[in-house]
Design a protein around this motif. Sequence first.
Motif, short mmCIF file in Angstrom:
data_model
loop_
_atom_site.label_atom_id
_atom_site.label_comp_id
_atom_site.label_asym_id
_atom_site.label_seq_id
_atom_site.Cartn_x
_atom_site.Cartn_y
_atom_site.Cartn_z
N ALA A 1 0.83 -1.21 0.00
CA ALA A 1 0.00 0.00 0.00
C ALA A 1 0.87 1.26 0.00
O ALA A 1 0.62 2.19 -0.77
N PHE A 2 1.89 1.27 0.85
CA PHE A 2 2.77 2.43 0.91
C PHE A 2 3.47 2.65 -0.43
O PHE A 2 3.52 3.77 -0.94
N ASN A 3 4.02 1.58 -1.00
CA ASN A 3 4.72 1.70 -2.28
C ASN A 3 3.79 2.16 -3.40
O ASN A 3 4.19 2.96 -4.25
N ALA A 4 2.55 1.65 -3.40
CA ALA A 4 1.60 2.07 -4.44
C ALA A 4 1.24 3.54 -4.28
O ALA A 4 1.20 4.28 -5.28
N CYS A 5 1.00 3.96 -3.05
CA CYS A 5 0.66 5.37 -2.83
C CYS A 5 1.84 6.29 -3.16
O CYS A 5 1.67 7.32 -3.82
N PHE A 6 3.02 5.89 -2.74
CA PHE A 6 4.20 6.69 -3.08
C PHE A 6 4.40 6.70 -4.59
O PHE A 6 4.69 7.74 -5.18
N GLY A 7 4.23 5.55 -5.22
CA GLY A 7 4.37 5.47 -6.67
C GLY A 7 3.40 6.37 -7.41
O GLY A 7 3.73 6.94 -8.46
N ALA A 8 2.22 6.54 -6.86
CA ALA A 8 1.23 7.44 -7.49
C ALA A 8 1.70 8.89 -7.44
O ALA A 8 1.41 9.66 -8.36
#
Length: 102
Positions: free
Chosen positions: A48-55
Amino acid sequence: MDRLQFEVPVRITPVPGLPVEEIYSVEQALDFLQGWPARRQGKVYEAAFNACFGATVDVVGTEEACRAFMGFCRVSGLLARDMMNPVRRGSGAARAFREARA
């Protein structure tokens, strides 16, 4: 609309008995995730953190980040009971109905 704003806010109950909170954007989701206790972080948290940061850096789509955050909230027991799964664009009505009921 802001490119990092979720189509549908993620409704969570971080503290039982208190009102439901709504997370409207990637930035709010990241703020919430950054406050999550380190001892409770695991693979779903990291995803979740990586996806949000990636966004935030245009590597991941906003709605993909939303789904990852929602998955983290579901696994962590934070997702509000009245929260439905987001419907993916281009999916059939029957599939959307099944996802909403899951």
